[in-house]
Design a protein around this motif. Structure first.
Motif, mmCIF file in Angstrom:
data_model
loop_
_atom_site.group_PDB
_atom_site.id
_atom_site.type_symbol
_atom_site.label_atom_id
_atom_site.label_comp_id
_atom_site.label_asym_id
_atom_site.label_seq_id
_atom_site.Cartn_x
_atom_site.Cartn_y
_atom_site.Cartn_z
ATOM 1 N N GLY A 148 0.818 -1.203 0.000
ATOM 2 C CA GLY A 148 0.000 0.000 0.000
ATOM 3 C C GLY A 148 0.847 1.246 0.000
ATOM 4 O O GLY A 148 0.549 2.226 -0.707
ATOM 5 N N ALA A 152 1.043 4.019 -2.990
ATOM 6 C CA ALA A 152 0.755 5.410 -2.650
ATOM 7 C C ALA A 152 1.856 6.346 -3.137
ATOM 8 O O ALA A 152 1.587 7.486 -3.547
ATOM 9 C CB ALA A 152 0.576 5.548 -1.137
ATOM 10 N N ARG A 153 3.092 5.864 -3.109
ATOM 11 C CA ARG A 153 4.229 6.703 -3.522
ATOM 12 C C ARG A 153 4.457 6.711 -5.019
ATOM 13 O O ARG A 153 5.252 7.521 -5.515
ATOM 14 C CB ARG A 153 5.501 6.240 -2.801
ATOM 15 C CG ARG A 153 5.517 6.563 -1.304
ATOM 16 C CD ARG A 153 6.852 6.220 -0.670
ATOM 17 N NE ARG A 153 7.043 4.777 -0.559
ATOM 18 C CZ ARG A 153 6.634 4.044 0.473
ATOM 19 N NH1 ARG A 153 5.977 4.619 1.481
ATOM 20 N NH2 ARG A 153 6.854 2.745 0.524
ATOM 21 N N ALA A 176 -9.276 4.948 -5.616
ATOM 22 C CA ALA A 176 -7.908 5.428 -5.398
ATOM 23 C C ALA A 176 -7.756 6.899 -5.776
ATOM 24 O O ALA A 176 -6.952 7.626 -5.168
ATOM 25 C CB ALA A 176 -6.920 4.575 -6.188
ATOM 26 N N HIS A 180 -5.330 9.666 -4.087
ATOM 27 C CA HIS A 180 -4.053 9.656 -4.826
ATOM 28 C C HIS A 180 -4.136 10.690 -5.947
ATOM 29 O O HIS A 180 -5.164 10.796 -6.621
ATOM 30 C CB HIS A 180 -3.804 8.258 -5.397
ATOM 31 C CG HIS A 180 -2.435 8.051 -5.965
ATOM 32 N ND1 HIS A 180 -2.041 8.599 -7.166
ATOM 33 C CD2 HIS A 180 -1.359 7.341 -5.513
ATOM 34 C CE1 HIS A 180 -0.791 8.238 -7.433
ATOM 35 N NE2 HIS A 180 -0.358 7.476 -6.427
ATOM 36 N N MET A 280 -3.087 2.145 1.352
ATOM 37 C CA MET A 280 -2.635 3.341 0.642
ATOM 38 C C MET A 280 -3.015 4.605 1.406
ATOM 39 O O MET A 280 -2.227 5.538 1.529
ATOM 40 C CB MET A 280 -3.245 3.384 -0.755
ATOM 41 C CG MET A 280 -2.670 2.398 -1.747
ATOM 42 S SD MET A 280 -3.507 2.497 -3.363
ATOM 43 C CE MET A 280 -3.246 4.217 -3.812
ATOM 44 N N ALA A 281 -4.259 4.637 1.923
ATOM 45 C CA ALA A 281 -4.711 5.806 2.674
ATOM 46 C C ALA A 281 -3.871 6.012 3.928
ATOM 47 O O ALA A 281 -3.496 7.139 4.280
ATOM 48 C CB ALA A 281 -6.186 5.645 3.032
ATOM 49 N N ASP A 284 -0.085 7.673 3.729
ATOM 50 C CA ASP A 284 0.117 9.124 3.693
ATOM 51 C C ASP A 284 -1.141 9.779 4.242
ATOM 52 O O ASP A 284 -1.970 10.304 3.493
ATOM 53 C CB ASP A 284 0.399 9.588 2.260
ATOM 54 C CG ASP A 284 0.916 11.023 2.198
ATOM 55 O OD1 ASP A 284 0.679 11.775 3.175
ATOM 56 O OD2 ASP A 284 1.538 11.395 1.185
ATOM 57 N N ARG A 287 -2.005 13.567 3.244
ATOM 58 C CA ARG A 287 -2.495 13.717 1.872
ATOM 59 C C ARG A 287 -3.891 13.136 1.735
ATOM 60 O O ARG A 287 -4.759 13.722 1.082
ATOM 61 C CB ARG A 287 -1.540 13.027 0.881
ATOM 62 C CG ARG A 287 -1.927 13.238 -0.580
ATOM 63 C CD ARG A 287 -0.974 12.529 -1.529
ATOM 64 N NE ARG A 287 -1.178 11.080 -1.525
ATOM 65 C CZ ARG A 287 -0.462 10.231 -2.253
ATOM 66 N NH1 ARG A 287 0.533 10.686 -3.020
ATOM 67 N NH2 ARG A 287 -0.711 8.933 -2.217
ATOM 68 N N THR A 288 -4.108 11.991 2.358
ATOM 69 C CA THR A 288 -5.418 11.359 2.301
ATOM 70 C C THR A 288 -6.496 12.280 2.856
ATOM 71 O O THR A 288 -7.542 12.495 2.225
ATOM 72 C CB THR A 288 -5.407 10.042 3.091
ATOM 73 O OG1 THR A 288 -4.524 9.121 2.451
ATOM 74 C CG2 THR A 288 -6.796 9.443 3.179
#
Length: 308
Positions: A148, A152-153, A176, A180, A280-281, A284, A287-288
């Protein structure tokens, strides 16, 4: 694939007088389904299988021509169906079905509505088994959290899904994009896929998330290889831990598909997709949060949704 002799032995092992204590309560329908278990059948082949289940006492005595006409398929399709189960041909399959059909006539037959109801319930039960297996896999969440973070990166992040896997890829990409900044979805194979993958890599992307559900397409394998040739790494969600697709990926996560109905169902792959989105959330959180708040503001400003 088992031989025809092995498949007939499987049927014989659960016919009257030869059943083990574990299968002593097996109904004729259960015994027919046992012949199909463990085999990956196409949607067309599942239609044949379902006809045999629904019309067992009649279908077991039909000729190949009659069966093909009743189901609405070609005679070669019936032959391929029998071969996919491990039989030498349709006559060998019919030979295995006939004693089961005779036992159904001798006993108290199940009503067709009850058979259909049980078939749908068994499809749900199968999906519950898939989810239970996925739950065990997610007990060690480190791999999910790690991938994840990688996804995300990766800016841009490419999501690949061809043929039957398109819907899963589009679901993942839709969600996403809320968290993202640059998600690109590829749902066409061939040179179109290669162009999109190359552009993603040149734009700075490092990862592709690929969905590979059955029936596994040659063009999916080609697209995965193309992605790696550009320098992208591939994470894959598929139903098989082994095989050429999983082998080509840098990391593969498996989630079983429901295969008891004419078309597959995807409860476990859907939950696995949501788990990766969660990872992923979490990778970061600032950012999320910022992107989700911005989206909520836009949705209110432009009335995206009905009022609750």
């Amino acid at each position: 694939m088992p031989s025809g002799q092995q498949a007939r032995a499987q049927a014989a092992a659960i016919t009257p007088g030869k059943r083990s204590p574990e299968t002593a309560e097996a109904t004729p329908v259960d015994r027919v389904r046992a012949l199909f278990g463990g085999h990956r059948l196409s949607p067309g082949q599942r239609r044949i299988a379902q006809f045999l289940i629904d019309h067992l006492t009649e279908a077991a005595f039909l000729s190949i021509t009659e069966l093909a006409e009743r189901v609405g398929v070609s005679q070669p399709s019936v032959t391929r169906f029998a071969s996919s189960l491990g039989f030498s041909g349709y006559p060998a399959l019919r030979e295995a079905l006939q004693p089961i059909a005779l036992s159904a006539v001798a006993g108290a037959p199940e009503g067709r509505e009850e058979q259909r109801r049980n078939e749908l319930q068994e499809a749900v039960d199968h999906e519950i088994e898939n989810l239970t297996s996925l739950r065990r896999t997610l007990a060690d969440a480190d791999r999910i959290l790690e991938i994840g973070g990688e996804l995300a990166r990766s800016v841009p992040l490419t999501v690949l899904g061809l043929r039957i896997s398109v819907s899963l890829a589009e679901y993942f990409a839709y969600a996403a994009r809320r968290i993202h900044p640059d998600v690109r979805v590829v749902t066409r194979g061939g040179s179109v896929a290669y162009d999109a993958l190359l552009q993603s890599r040149e734009a700075g992307g490092t990862w592709v998330l690929a969905f590979a559900m059955p029936r596994h397409a040659n063009e999916t394998l080609a697209a995965v290889r193309a992605a790696r040739s550009t320098g992208l790494r591939v994470a894959m969600i598929t139903d098989l831990a082994l095989g050429p697709l999983a082998h080509e990926a840098d990391v593969a996560f498996t989630a079983g598909t429901g295969s008891r109905l004419v078309f597959d169902s995807y409860a476990a792959p859907g939950v696995l997709s949501a788990a990766i989105l969660q990872a992923m959330a979490d990778a970061d959180p600032e950012r999320t949060q910022a992107r989700l708040e911005k989206y909520e503001q836009a949705s209110e400003q432009y009335d995206f949704f009905l009022a609750d």
